[in-house]
Design a protein around this motif. Sequence first.
Motif, PDB file in Angstrom:
ATOM      1  N   SER A 157     -23.782  20.906 -37.114  1.00 35.25           N
ATOM      2  CA  SER A 157     -25.058  20.492 -36.512  1.00 35.25           C
ATOM      3  C   SER A 157     -24.868  19.236 -35.677  1.00 35.25           C
ATOM      4  O   SER A 157     -23.919  18.472 -35.885  1.00 35.25           O
ATOM      5  N   SER A 158     -25.836  19.038 -34.766  1.00 29.55           N
ATOM      6  CA  SER A 158     -25.846  17.810 -33.976  1.00 29.55           C
ATOM      7  C   SER A 158     -27.281  17.295 -33.957  1.00 29.55           C
ATOM      8  O   SER A 158     -28.211  18.029 -33.624  1.00 29.55           O
TER       9      SER A 158
ATOM     10  N   ILE B 270     -32.315  18.544 -32.114  1.00 33.34           N
ATOM     11  CA  ILE B 270     -31.447  19.119 -33.156  1.00 33.34           C
ATOM     12  C   ILE B 270     -30.834  20.416 -32.635  1.00 33.34           C
ATOM     13  O   ILE B 270     -31.537  21.296 -32.152  1.00 33.34           O
ATOM     14  N   GLU B 271     -29.522  20.500 -32.738  1.00 28.84           N
ATOM     15  CA  GLU B 271     -28.835  21.751 -32.403  1.00 28.84           C
ATOM     16  C   GLU B 271     -27.961  22.093 -33.597  1.00 28.84           C
ATOM     17  O   GLU B 271     -27.342  21.206 -34.190  1.00 28.84           O
ATOM     18  N   SER B 272     -27.926  23.385 -33.944  1.00 29.30           N
ATOM     19  CA  SER B 272     -27.130  23.742 -35.106  1.00 29.30           C
ATOM     20  C   SER B 272     -26.721  25.210 -35.065  1.00 29.30           C
ATOM     21  O   SER B 272     -27.424  26.039 -34.482  1.00 29.30           O
ATOM     22  N   ARG B 273     -25.594  25.489 -35.659  1.00 25.55           N
ATOM     23  CA  ARG B 273     -25.154  26.877 -35.815  1.00 25.55           C
ATOM     24  C   ARG B 273     -24.746  27.059 -37.263  1.00 25.55           C
ATOM     25  O   ARG B 273     -23.952  26.255 -37.792  1.00 25.55           O
TER      26      ARG B 273
ATOM     27  N   GLN C 143     -22.936  14.078 -35.223  1.00 24.93           N
ATOM     28  CA  GLN C 143     -22.531  15.479 -35.172  1.00 24.93           C
ATOM     29  C   GLN C 143     -21.650  15.787 -36.381  1.00 24.93           C
ATOM     30  O   GLN C 143     -20.906  14.904 -36.829  1.00 24.93           O
TER      31      GLN C 143
ATOM     32  N   GLY D 225     -24.261  23.847 -41.269  1.00 22.08           N
ATOM     33  CA  GLY D 225     -25.162  24.313 -40.203  1.00 22.08           C
ATOM     34  C   GLY D 225     -26.508  24.760 -40.762  1.00 22.08           C
ATOM     35  O   GLY D 225     -26.732  24.812 -41.981  1.00 22.08           O
TER      36      GLY D 225
END
Length: 389
Positions: A375-376, A367-370, A315, A320
């Motif tokens: 990001s993760s 994948i998660e991101s802002r 993470q 992002g």
Amino acid sequence: MSSWAWLATAAALAWGWWQRRRVGRLNASLQECTGARGRAERTAAETAARLQHALTILRHLPMGVVQVDEEGIILWLNPAAEEWLAIDALKHVGQPLALFLPQPGDWSAIRNSSEGRVLQVRQANGEERSLCARWWPLGEGGIVWLEDLTERERVAAMRRDFVANVSHELRTPLTLLIGALETLTDPEFVLNAEKRHELLLRSEAEARRMLRLVSDLLQLAELEGGGKPERVWVPVIDLVDEAIEIAVSLAPEGLEVERSLQPEVARARLLGDADELASALRNLVSNAVRYTPPPGRVTVGARVHEGGWLALVVQDTGIGIAPEHLPRLTERFYRVDRARSRASGGTGLGLAIVRHIADRHEARLAIESRLGEGSSFALVFPPGRWRAS
Ligand code: ADP
């Protein structure tokens, strides 16, 4: 007994014998008849079964088959041809095949070309399909064979794109390297020591970039074409600690590196190939560091997800990624910002490698991101792939 009586008895016996013989013969020929009929029936049943079998094969062929008469009228077609040419056998048998071909000249081209005719047809779901249609005369009419070229063309296009991408990726550093070397070796350029050093450093950086690219390409080729990954029980903590070491060695000042291990997984082991798993984490950690300008934080850890899945997570609190890029991130050479990726030494292949390794371990890459927040990237393994100790 009188001779008449003898004669009558002999005649009666002869009559009886003759009758029995006749009945016997009749029976034999009756049996022969029934046998022949049985055999004929059996042969007809076998022929019907064989025909049925041939029809089943034709129906399930991964090719389209359309039988037409001498006028080009549809007599019969298999389900593949029905689907590809949007022909409904119940409604359209008896109509000219030419009506269902995409271009006006297609029918005569199919009849007259020995190589076949490529048809571009649009499917009910809106997708394009590429078909090669070949003519095979049979009796008065003939058969049109349809071969689906879509997948083959897609693979050929991918191959072409890949070669173009690799050439492009290699050409840029090579051009810069040659430019620097020309300047260094040109007697007309008088360079001071500082400038010389700068050019040598740039040459080295470009040569290293090419080496990274070639190494990543080789690794991808191995992952795609190589054998099965090893299956050993790899301690999760070793993987996490090694990734942290790499992150620390790459991190610039002002970038913190943290470990986050849930107690339940502190002694967990993952079933897989230690080198591949380490390589996946190395790529994720290198990205996290490269796309997180200081001050920031990179966290490497492991935790159990719902349903007993184990996640190895990297993470960051970096730049992002906008949502529209997320679905394409694992494509080879896909970058959100090409210049930024290059400037930080990226090859555009890191996440493609990670995805391959995930696939080879039955894991998924979540994948998660802002944008602007971080990001993760999580490699999530199914319950059967890990154990608690
Ligand atoms: P690259 O060598 O360009 O980093 P990758 O395949 O590793 O190639 O990543 C593809 C793209 O995904 C990168 O170019 C970058 O735009 C984006 N990306 C990957 N990881 C991160 C991250 N941690 N934060 C922001 N963007 C990222």
